[in-house]
Design a protein around this motif. Structure first.
Motif, short mmCIF file in Angstrom:
data_model
loop_
_atom_site.label_atom_id
_atom_site.label_comp_id
_atom_site.label_asym_id
_atom_site.label_seq_id
_atom_site.Cartn_x
_atom_site.Cartn_y
_atom_site.Cartn_z
N GLU A 36 0.82 -1.21 0.00
CA GLU A 36 0.00 0.00 0.00
C GLU A 36 0.86 1.27 0.00
OE1 GLU A 36 -4.11 0.37 1.98
OE2 GLU A 36 -2.89 -0.75 3.43
N VAL A 37 0.24 2.35 -0.44
CA VAL A 37 0.78 3.69 -0.21
C VAL A 37 -0.28 4.45 0.58
CG1 VAL A 37 1.61 5.84 -1.23
CG2 VAL A 37 2.09 3.66 -2.37
N LEU A 38 0.04 4.74 1.84
CA LEU A 38 -0.88 5.49 2.70
C LEU A 38 -0.42 6.93 2.76
CD1 LEU A 38 -3.22 5.61 4.79
CD2 LEU A 38 -1.52 5.03 6.54
N ARG A 194 6.93 6.21 -7.57
CA ARG A 194 6.24 5.14 -8.30
C ARG A 194 7.19 3.98 -8.61
NH1 ARG A 194 3.04 9.57 -11.68
NH2 ARG A 194 1.02 9.45 -10.60
N VAL A 197 7.58 2.01 -5.37
CA VAL A 197 6.40 1.17 -5.16
C VAL A 197 6.47 -0.06 -6.06
CG1 VAL A 197 3.88 1.05 -5.35
CG2 VAL A 197 4.97 3.10 -4.41
N THR A 202 6.46 -0.83 0.69
CA THR A 202 5.27 -0.18 1.22
C THR A 202 5.65 1.21 1.72
OG1 THR A 202 4.47 -2.36 1.90
CG2 THR A 202 3.37 -0.46 2.87
N GLN A 215 -2.46 11.58 -5.85
CA GLN A 215 -2.11 10.83 -7.06
C GLN A 215 -1.28 9.59 -6.75
OE1 GLN A 215 -0.55 14.25 -9.48
NE2 GLN A 215 -1.96 13.49 -11.02
N SER A 217 -1.34 7.96 -3.49
CA SER A 217 -1.85 7.16 -2.37
C SER A 217 -2.98 6.23 -2.80
CB SER A 217 -2.34 8.07 -1.25
OG SER A 217 -1.30 8.91 -0.79
N SER A 218 -2.93 5.01 -2.29
CA SER A 218 -4.05 4.10 -2.47
C SER A 218 -5.11 4.34 -1.39
CB SER A 218 -3.57 2.64 -2.42
OG SER A 218 -2.75 2.40 -1.29
N ARG A 219 -4.70 4.97 -0.31
CA ARG A 219 -5.59 5.30 0.81
C ARG A 219 -5.06 6.55 1.49
NH1 ARG A 219 -5.78 2.54 6.02
NH2 ARG A 219 -4.14 1.24 5.17
N SER A 233 -10.58 6.46 0.62
CA SER A 233 -10.02 6.66 -0.72
C SER A 233 -9.70 8.12 -0.96
CB SER A 233 -11.02 6.18 -1.77
OG SER A 233 -12.14 7.05 -1.82
N GLN A 235 -10.56 9.70 -3.55
CA GLN A 235 -11.76 10.25 -4.16
C GLN A 235 -12.77 10.71 -3.11
OE1 GLN A 235 -10.32 7.35 -5.06
NE2 GLN A 235 -9.48 7.97 -7.06
#
Length: 266
Positions: A36-38, A194, A197, A202, A215, A217-219, A233, A235
């Motif tokens: 993940e990328v937090l 990127r 990752v 992580t 742009q 982060s996954s969370r 998210s 979004q």
């Protein structure tokens, strides 16, 4: 890449950090899965860097527990946390000004992976291989002989990142990696992250430049007064009334929404 039986690489459970009566981090809980990328955001003074200090052992938590691959690291010293597989970068561009780029990363590679009770007289070929890989990954191979003190800001940030990577981390903590950079430099760092990752590392990153944060982060987790006010998210971030009111503001929220919508359409 190893994780605990429950699947979490990192688990913060009711973590608090008090300075006297001040709760810089207050009863904060979250889990992080491998890969993940937090992204962590929030106003100045929200407790973001203090959280990093607690995870990395520089300023241990006063309450709760921090588990890494199922192991309790809450009270471990920073060198033990690093050797366990957690590395970090800092807001300020830390390095040895009078040493070359290569030697800065050599020090990290040599001391960051193992206990060195009695350091040797040579770094060794294995260390140099690690240095070469880290410099290549951040794009500093051609600047290996330059002095840290003479580097521009963006290259100093990249060197800190290379030094962290040379310790062979499973988890990388990045504290404001693009603070003070121009848009072109921000994009440069974004591409490097990127690539990191893509190597299976992580990441938790703290950043005020929101386009960078959302742009990559996954969370996203937003903090305010030491507490979590949003986790979800990128979004959903722009539609959370509390986040808009205490942090983003209407204008930034609308710009981020347009950016995320365009990213989704692309």
């Amino acid at each position: 890449m190893g994780t605990a039986a429950g699947g979490s690489l990192l688990a913060c459970r009711n973590v608090s950090k008090h300075f006297g009566a001040l709760a810089a981090v207050n009863n904060l809980s979250f889990e992080l899965q491998a890969g993940e990328v937090l992204g962590i955001g929030g106003p100045n003074g929200a407790g973001k860097t203090t959280l990093f200090e607690s995870i990395s052992g520089l300023n241990p938590a006063t309450g709760g527990e921090i588990l890494f691959e199922g192991r309790d690291i809450t009270q471990l010293p920073p060198e033990a946390v690093c050797h366990a597989g957690i590395a970090r970068t800092y807001q300020l561009n830390a390095g040895f000004d009078s040493m070359s780029v290569r030697d800065n990363v050599r020090v990290a590679a040599y001391f960051g992976r193992d206990n060195r009770v009695i350091p040797g007289f040579r770094f060794g070929r294995a260390v140099d291989d690690q240095v070469d890989e880290a410099l290549s990954l951040v794009g500093l191979s051609d600047k290996h002989a330059e002095l840290f003190g003479r580097l521009p800001v963006v290259d100093r940030k990249l060197l800190m990142l290379a030094s962290a990577l040379a310790t062979n981390p499973k988890l990388l903590l990045m504290d404001e990696p693009v603070g003070g950079l121009n848009p072109k430099e921000i994009d440069q760092i974004m591409n490097v992250v990127r690539n990191i990752v893509g190597r299976g590392i992580t990441i938790i990153l703290i950043e005020h430049v929101m386009r960078f944060l959302v742009q990559l982060s996954s969370r996203v987790l937003i903090m305010h007064h030491g507490e979590k006010i949003y986790e979800g998210s990128p979004q959903g971030l722009v539609h959370d009334r509390n986040v808009v009111d205490v942090y983003l503001g209407e204008g930034a929220s609308q710009r981020l929404g347009a950016l995320l919508e365009g990213q989704g359409a692309g």
